[in-house]
Write a protein that holds these residues in place. Structure first.
Motif, PDB file in Angstrom:
ATOM      1  N   THR A 355       0.797  -1.223   0.000  1.00 24.10           N
ATOM      2  CA  THR A 355       0.000   0.000   0.000  1.00 24.10           C
ATOM      3  C   THR A 355       0.829   1.271   0.000  1.00 24.10           C
ATOM      4  O   THR A 355       0.341   2.328  -0.408  1.00 24.10           O
ATOM      5  CB  THR A 355      -0.952   0.024   1.214  1.00 24.10           C
ATOM      6  N   LYS A 356       2.082   1.184   0.415  1.00 24.87           N
ATOM      7  CA  LYS A 356       2.905   2.394   0.529  1.00 24.87           C
ATOM      8  C   LYS A 356       4.076   2.382  -0.452  1.00 24.87           C
ATOM      9  O   LYS A 356       4.198   3.274  -1.285  1.00 24.87           O
ATOM     10  CB  LYS A 356       3.352   2.568   1.977  1.00 24.87           C
ATOM     11  N   ASN A 357       4.910   1.357  -0.416  1.00 21.64           N
ATOM     12  CA  ASN A 357       6.024   1.338  -1.364  1.00 21.64           C
ATOM     13  C   ASN A 357       5.553   1.132  -2.796  1.00 21.64           C
ATOM     14  O   ASN A 357       6.106   1.733  -3.735  1.00 21.64           O
ATOM     15  CB  ASN A 357       7.021   0.247  -0.988  1.00 21.64           C
ATOM     16  N   LEU A 358       4.529   0.285  -2.983  1.00 25.47           N
ATOM     17  CA  LEU A 358       3.985   0.094  -4.327  1.00 25.47           C
ATOM     18  C   LEU A 358       2.758   0.964  -4.589  1.00 25.47           C
ATOM     19  O   LEU A 358       2.330   1.106  -5.729  1.00 25.47           O
ATOM     20  CB  LEU A 358       3.610  -1.384  -4.541  1.00 25.47           C
ATOM     21  N   ARG A 359       2.174   1.509  -3.553  1.00 26.98           N
ATOM     22  CA  ARG A 359       1.008   2.398  -3.611  1.00 26.98           C
ATOM     23  C   ARG A 359      -0.175   1.757  -4.360  1.00 26.98           C
ATOM     24  O   ARG A 359      -0.902   2.415  -5.102  1.00 26.98           O
ATOM     25  CB  ARG A 359       1.372   3.745  -4.210  1.00 26.98           C
ATOM     26  N   GLN A 360      -0.342   0.457  -4.127  1.00 30.11           N
ATOM     27  CA  GLN A 360      -1.504  -0.248  -4.659  1.00 30.11           C
ATOM     28  C   GLN A 360      -2.659  -0.124  -3.662  1.00 30.11           C
ATOM     29  O   GLN A 360      -2.445  -0.106  -2.450  1.00 30.11           O
ATOM     30  CB  GLN A 360      -1.164  -1.721  -4.876  1.00 30.11           C
ATOM     31  N   HIS A 361      -3.859  -0.090  -4.156  1.00 31.88           N
ATOM     32  CA  HIS A 361      -5.032   0.063  -3.302  1.00 31.88           C
ATOM     33  C   HIS A 361      -5.090  -1.098  -2.308  1.00 31.88           C
ATOM     34  O   HIS A 361      -4.859  -2.257  -2.658  1.00 31.88           O
ATOM     35  CB  HIS A 361      -6.302   0.079  -4.155  1.00 31.88           C
ATOM     36  N   TRP A 362      -5.433  -0.789  -1.067  1.00 28.77           N
ATOM     37  CA  TRP A 362      -5.474  -1.815  -0.029  1.00 28.77           C
ATOM     38  C   TRP A 362      -6.468  -2.926  -0.340  1.00 28.77           C
ATOM     39  O   TRP A 362      -6.306  -4.072   0.108  1.00 28.77           O
ATOM     40  CB  TRP A 362      -5.808  -1.189   1.329  1.00 28.77           C
ATOM     41  N   LEU A 363      -7.493  -2.627  -1.153  1.00 36.46           N
ATOM     42  CA  LEU A 363      -8.462  -3.666  -1.499  1.00 36.46           C
ATOM     43  C   LEU A 363      -7.833  -4.793  -2.311  1.00 36.46           C
ATOM     44  O   LEU A 363      -8.277  -5.934  -2.244  1.00 36.46           O
ATOM     45  CB  LEU A 363      -9.640  -3.060  -2.265  1.00 36.46           C
ATOM     46  N   HIS A 364      -6.799  -4.484  -3.109  1.00 38.80           N
ATOM     47  CA  HIS A 364      -6.120  -5.546  -3.849  1.00 38.80           C
ATOM     48  C   HIS A 364      -5.504  -6.542  -2.872  1.00 38.80           C
ATOM     49  O   HIS A 364      -5.571  -7.764  -3.084  1.00 38.80           O
ATOM     50  CB  HIS A 364      -5.031  -4.960  -4.753  1.00 38.80           C
ATOM     51  N   GLY A 365      -4.892  -6.037  -1.827  1.00 36.93           N
ATOM     52  CA  GLY A 365      -4.316  -6.913  -0.823  1.00 36.93           C
ATOM     53  C   GLY A 365      -5.371  -7.654  -0.032  1.00 36.93           C
ATOM     54  O   GLY A 365      -5.238  -8.850   0.252  1.00 36.93           O
ATOM     55  N   ALA A 366      -6.444  -6.946   0.324  1.00 34.78           N
ATOM     56  CA  ALA A 366      -7.511  -7.576   1.096  1.00 34.78           C
ATOM     57  C   ALA A 366      -8.136  -8.737   0.326  1.00 34.78           C
ATOM     58  O   ALA A 366      -8.428  -9.793   0.901  1.00 34.78           O
ATOM     59  CB  ALA A 366      -8.576  -6.539   1.452  1.00 34.78           C
ATOM     60  N   ARG A 367      -8.315  -8.562  -0.971  1.00 36.89           N
ATOM     61  CA  ARG A 367      -8.925  -9.635  -1.773  1.00 36.89           C
ATOM     62  C   ARG A 367      -7.975 -10.819  -1.936  1.00 36.89           C
ATOM     63  O   ARG A 367      -8.411 -11.974  -1.955  1.00 36.89           O
ATOM     64  CB  ARG A 367      -9.347  -9.077  -3.131  1.00 36.89           C
ATOM     65  N   PRO A 397      -0.562   5.695  11.599  1.00 38.53           N
ATOM     66  CA  PRO A 397      -0.446   6.883  10.748  1.00 38.53           C
ATOM     67  C   PRO A 397       0.125   6.510   9.375  1.00 38.53           C
ATOM     68  O   PRO A 397       0.982   5.625   9.272  1.00 38.53           O
ATOM     69  CB  PRO A 397       0.520   7.783  11.525  1.00 38.53           C
ATOM     70  N   PHE A 398      -0.347   7.196   8.345  1.00 40.97           N
ATOM     71  CA  PHE A 398       0.121   6.840   7.008  1.00 40.97           C
ATOM     72  C   PHE A 398       1.634   6.958   6.894  1.00 40.97           C
ATOM     73  O   PHE A 398       2.266   6.195   6.161  1.00 40.97           O
ATOM     74  CB  PHE A 398      -0.554   7.714   5.946  1.00 40.97           C
ATOM     75  N   PHE A 399       2.211   7.894   7.631  1.00 37.81           N
ATOM     76  CA  PHE A 399       3.667   8.071   7.511  1.00 37.81           C
ATOM     77  C   PHE A 399       4.445   6.941   8.181  1.00 37.81           C
ATOM     78  O   PHE A 399       5.669   6.902   8.088  1.00 37.81           O
ATOM     79  CB  PHE A 399       4.106   9.423   8.074  1.00 37.81           C
ATOM     80  N   ARG A 400       3.747   6.020   8.846  1.00 35.55           N
ATOM     81  CA  ARG A 400       4.432   4.846   9.396  1.00 35.55           C
ATOM     82  C   ARG A 400       4.566   3.819   8.288  1.00 35.55           C
ATOM     83  O   ARG A 400       3.629   3.091   7.969  1.00 35.55           O
ATOM     84  CB  ARG A 400       3.662   4.257  10.568  1.00 35.55           C
ATOM     85  N   VAL A 401       5.738   3.746   7.696  1.00 39.24           N
ATOM     86  CA  VAL A 401       6.022   2.818   6.615  1.00 39.24           C
ATOM     87  C   VAL A 401       7.008   1.778   7.139  1.00 39.24           C
ATOM     88  O   VAL A 401       8.135   2.115   7.511  1.00 39.24           O
ATOM     89  CB  VAL A 401       6.598   3.544   5.386  1.00 39.24           C
ATOM     90  N   PHE A 402       6.593   0.540   7.194  1.00 36.13           N
ATOM     91  CA  PHE A 402       7.483  -0.506   7.697  1.00 36.13           C
ATOM     92  C   PHE A 402       8.659  -0.687   6.740  1.00 36.13           C
ATOM     93  O   PHE A 402       8.461  -0.853   5.534  1.00 36.13           O
ATOM     94  CB  PHE A 402       6.727  -1.832   7.829  1.00 36.13           C
ATOM     95  N   ASN A 403       9.850  -0.682   7.276  1.00 36.94           N
ATOM     96  CA  ASN A 403      11.040  -0.971   6.481  1.00 36.94           C
ATOM     97  C   ASN A 403      11.306  -2.476   6.550  1.00 36.94           C
ATOM     98  O   ASN A 403      11.680  -2.985   7.609  1.00 36.94           O
ATOM     99  CB  ASN A 403      12.240  -0.192   7.021  1.00 36.94           C
ATOM    100  N   PRO A 404      11.108  -3.213   5.463  1.00 36.68           N
ATOM    101  CA  PRO A 404      11.242  -4.675   5.527  1.00 36.68           C
ATOM    102  C   PRO A 404      12.629  -5.139   5.972  1.00 36.68           C
ATOM    103  O   PRO A 404      12.745  -6.137   6.690  1.00 36.68           O
ATOM    104  CB  PRO A 404      10.935  -5.116   4.094  1.00 36.68           C
ATOM    105  N   SER A 405      13.666  -4.420   5.553  1.00 36.59           N
ATOM    106  CA  SER A 405      15.027  -4.821   5.938  1.00 36.59           C
ATOM    107  C   SER A 405      15.244  -4.652   7.434  1.00 36.59           C
ATOM    108  O   SER A 405      15.776  -5.539   8.111  1.00 36.59           O
ATOM    109  CB  SER A 405      16.059  -3.999   5.165  1.00 36.59           C
ATOM    110  N   ALA A 406      14.810  -3.511   7.960  1.00 35.46           N
ATOM    111  CA  ALA A 406      14.965  -3.267   9.394  1.00 35.46           C
ATOM    112  C   ALA A 406      14.120  -4.236  10.205  1.00 35.46           C
ATOM    113  O   ALA A 406      14.551  -4.717  11.270  1.00 35.46           O
ATOM    114  CB  ALA A 406      14.587  -1.825   9.715  1.00 35.46           C
ATOM    115  N   LEU A 463       4.669   9.288   0.848  1.00 40.56           N
ATOM    116  CA  LEU A 463       4.435  10.401   1.763  1.00 40.56           C
ATOM    117  C   LEU A 463       3.998  11.656   1.008  1.00 40.56           C
ATOM    118  O   LEU A 463       3.155  12.423   1.492  1.00 40.56           O
ATOM    119  CB  LEU A 463       5.690  10.682   2.582  1.00 40.56           C
ATOM    120  N   ALA A 464       4.554  11.855  -0.172  1.00 38.01           N
ATOM    121  CA  ALA A 464       4.141  12.997  -0.981  1.00 38.01           C
ATOM    122  C   ALA A 464       2.678  12.862  -1.407  1.00 38.01           C
ATOM    123  O   ALA A 464       1.914  13.835  -1.393  1.00 38.01           O
ATOM    124  CB  ALA A 464       5.038  13.116  -2.211  1.00 38.01           C
ATOM    125  N   ALA A 465       2.267  11.630  -1.753  1.00 38.62           N
ATOM    126  CA  ALA A 465       0.866  11.406  -2.119  1.00 38.62           C
ATOM    127  C   ALA A 465      -0.047  11.628  -0.922  1.00 38.62           C
ATOM    128  O   ALA A 465      -1.154  12.171  -1.060  1.00 38.62           O
ATOM    129  CB  ALA A 465       0.691   9.993  -2.673  1.00 38.62           C
TER     130      ALA A 465
END
Length: 472
Positions: A355-367, A397-406, A463-465
């Motif tokens: 939803t954040k790094n790829l900015r795909q709609h959350w419904l795609h993931g939910a389905r 918060p939207f600005f909380r983006v999980f860093n997969p490496s960390a 974050l810009a979006a």
């Protein structure tokens, strides 16, 4: 001799089953019924993994009734029509069922109840799959909660250890000809991934009770810490059993407190309260879905109606296949495909990436989760995806983006989980496996893709979006 029908849906157990217990207590004869009616499920019909689980759960319920000399009558077709027919055939005057809480299910049950009562049949619906029904917990202003912590504080005050109901036993079980064999319902998939599901799970009430015992014995004491480590079995893994009603929160609560009593631990024993709180999130999910029925397909925070989601089917497919080039994301998606389940922390990471790094709609993931998770649950699925995407009630918060490496370095420091699901990278040292793009030559020789996006750049774009809608 009075006769009753008991309609099973997502309450596939004999113990702590209020509807079944009430029917057995009030009537001389009882017919347990399951009606398979795919036409009732519209936009959120059960996915392939759920159908696999349902088949085996019904099989287990049949076995439990067989042991008592009973029968689970299985039918196909319209539920209301089937109940009318069976009530006529066996002379039943009362129909029992457990309440459901999804918006479409509530509407269906209300229509059926009204129609049956209009024809002179009694209908009794009972609770059973939640601690408290969604309308039973409210603010001081008698409004629904929108934030989890005050909701949990209120609910926790109401929860006292309560003995579950014993397994129901009818004075006489009704048996009728014409029950449909489970195999004819077409629930089992033909794809080979079902082998992985069978290796990982034991659906049904006996499997649920066994899993609860394993959790209490092996993982509860360290749950507060172990639940975050995807390489360990540090969680309860009871979510699919809860979804299909093979076990109840009351049974779990009772087992946890009995264990605390035998070990001399008090209410604040390590693991006990953190796990009860997780069950509280399940209750909160149903609370939200009941009071805000639009949320399975629309954001709770309506500003996200204007969010600049990207439509990129190719990117979505790589995420689904576990071919993003980001190890923790890919490991999680492969675990999902093989076992029908994913560790909760990894679920947050893969959802954040989509939803954040790829900015795909959350419904795609939910389905996608809906089709592939054995614990796919409309309330939990909706809450989880909207929470991670930042558009839900009490969301991150939207600005909380999980860093997969960390996240991988912190919660899978030896890369045990990554190596299990990414065998092509298993010979790399853990530090490099967390971020293999630092050695492109290693990727080239192992057939593992380079990252499909740069984590830092894609985070800034997200974050810009977000800023485009944040001020409105």
């Amino acid at each position: 001799m009075s006769t009753a029908l008991v309609l099973f849906r997502r309450d596939l157990r004999l113990a702590d089953q209020p509807a079944l217990v009430a029917a057995c207590a009030a009537h001389a004869e009882v017919l347990p019924v399951y009606v398979h009616n795919p036409a009732e499920d519209t936009r959120w019909a059960p996915g392939a993994a759920s159908r696999w689980w349902l088949h085996h759960s019904l099989q287990a319920l049949q076995g439990g009734l067989d042991a008592q000399g009973g029968q689970l009558y299985v039918a196909r077709g319209d539920t209301l029509t089937t109940l009318r027919r069976l009530a006529t055939v066996c002379g039943a005057g009362t129909i029992y069922w457990s309440r459901r809480y999804e918006p479409a299910a509530i509407a269906q049950d209300s229509r059926m109840k009204a129609a049956l009562r209009a024809e002179g049949l009694a209908v009794e619906s009972h609770p059973g799959n939640l601690w408290r029904e969604p309308w039973q917990v409210a603010t001081a202003q008698n409004s629904p909660y929108r934030v989890f912590t005050p909701y949990w504080r209120k609910l926790r005050q109401q929860l006292l250890p309560e003995a579950p109901l014993p397994a129901a036993r009818a004075r006489a079980w009704v048996s009728l000809p014409g029950s449909v064999p489970l195999e004819e319902l077409g629930l089992l998939p033909t794809l080979p991934w079902a082998t992985g599901l069978a290796e990982a799970w034991r659906p049904g009430e006996p499997g649920a009770l066994e899993q609860l015992e394993l959790f209490v014995d092996d993982a509860l004491a360290d749950y507060a810490h172990g639940r975050d480590l995807p390489a360990r079995h540090g969680t309860s893994r009871l979510s699919p059993h809860l979804h299909f009603g093979e076990i109840t929160p009351r049974q779990i609560h009772d087992a946890l407190h009995r264990r605390a009593a035998t070990t001399g631990a008090d209410r604040d024993a390590p693991g006990l309260e953190p796990y009860l709180r997780e069950l509280g999130w399940r209750e909160f999910a149903h609370h939200l879905l009941y009071h805000f029925p639009h949320t399975p397909e629309a954001p709770f925070d309506r500003r996200f109606d204007r969010f600049d989601w990207r439509e990129d089917p190719a990117a979505l497919a790589l995420w689904q296949q576990g071919r993003t080039g980001v190890p923790l994301v890919d490991a999680g998606m492969r675990e999902l495909w093989h076992t029908g389940w994913m560790h909760n922390r990894v679920r947050m990471v893969v959802a954040s990436f989509l939803t954040k790094n790829l900015r795909q709609h959350w419904l795609h993931g939910a389905r996608w989760f809906w089709d592939t998770l054995v614990d796919a649950d409309l309330a939990n699925n909706t809450l989880g995806w909207q929470w991670t995407a930042g558009c839900g009630a009490d969301a991150a918060p939207f600005f909380r983006v999980f860093n997969p490496s960390a996240q991988a370095a912190r919660f899978d420091p030896q890369a045990t989980y990554l190596k299990r699901w990414l065998p092509e990278l298993a010979d790399l040292p853990a530090r490099l496996l967390h971020e293999p793009w630092h050695d492109p030559s290693a990727l080239a020789t192992r057939g593992y893709p380079a990252p499909m996006v740069d984590l830092a750049t894609s985070r800034e774009a997200a974050l810009a979006a977000w800023k485009g809608i944040a001020r409105t």
